[in-house]
Design an enzyme around this catalytic site. Structure first.
Site, short mmCIF file in Angstrom:
data_model
loop_
_atom_site.label_atom_id
_atom_site.label_comp_id
_atom_site.label_asym_id
_atom_site.label_seq_id
_atom_site.Cartn_x
_atom_site.Cartn_y
_atom_site.Cartn_z
N CYS A 1 63.96 75.37 21.24
CA CYS A 1 63.96 76.73 21.77
C CYS A 1 65.25 77.03 22.53
CB CYS A 1 62.76 76.95 22.69
SG CYS A 1 62.76 75.87 24.12
N CYS B 1 56.96 73.63 27.32
CA CYS B 1 57.68 74.16 28.48
C CYS B 1 57.34 73.34 29.73
CB CYS B 1 57.33 75.62 28.70
SG CYS B 1 57.27 76.60 27.19
#
Ligand code: FES
Length: 125
Positions: A34, A103
């Site tokens: 990402c 994350c």
């Protein structure tokens, strides 16, 4: 709803954002997929994390995860901070969507890498 209230809270009002200029340990990690980057600064005295700040260049979940992670390790002994898992961070946020779990992994890795840096500096001092 996709995100819990806690995620939204830590995303819109992140705790411990910033830089510690004279940090005792700095950790930077990124996720190649990402492209998000997280940096954590630690101030350590007598094996206790007395201050912690973070800078995250990334998605809302990454910001919420780093904010929560810094709160969870502030004032804690290094040994306890090393036990912080991404699962614990995600749980403290009342969960993250499955595709956003990485994350919170970033937050765990950033904390570990900052502690790692602290030990390396100690050896080289
Ligand atoms: Fe990669 Fe959140 S999407 S850290």
């Amino acid at each position: 709803m996709l995100y819990s209230e806690k995620v939204m809270d830590h995303f819109t009002n992140p705790r411990n954002v910033g830089v510690i200029e004279d940090a005792d340990g700095v950790g930077e990690v990124g996720n190649a997929k990402c492209g998000d980057i997280m940096k954590i600064y630690l101030k350590i005295e007598n094996d206790v994390i007395t201050d912690v700040k973070f800078n995250t260049f990334g998605c809302g979940s990454a910001i919420a995860s780093s904010s929560m992670a810094t709160e969870m390790i502030k004032g804690k002994p290094i040994a306890e901070a090393l036990e912080l898992t991404n699962k614990a961070v995600a749980e403290a946020l009342d969960g993250l969507p499955a595709h956003k779990l990485h994350c919170s992994v970033l937050a765990e890795e950033a904390v570990k890498s900052a502690i790692d840096d602290y030990y390396k500096r100690k050896v080289n001092a």
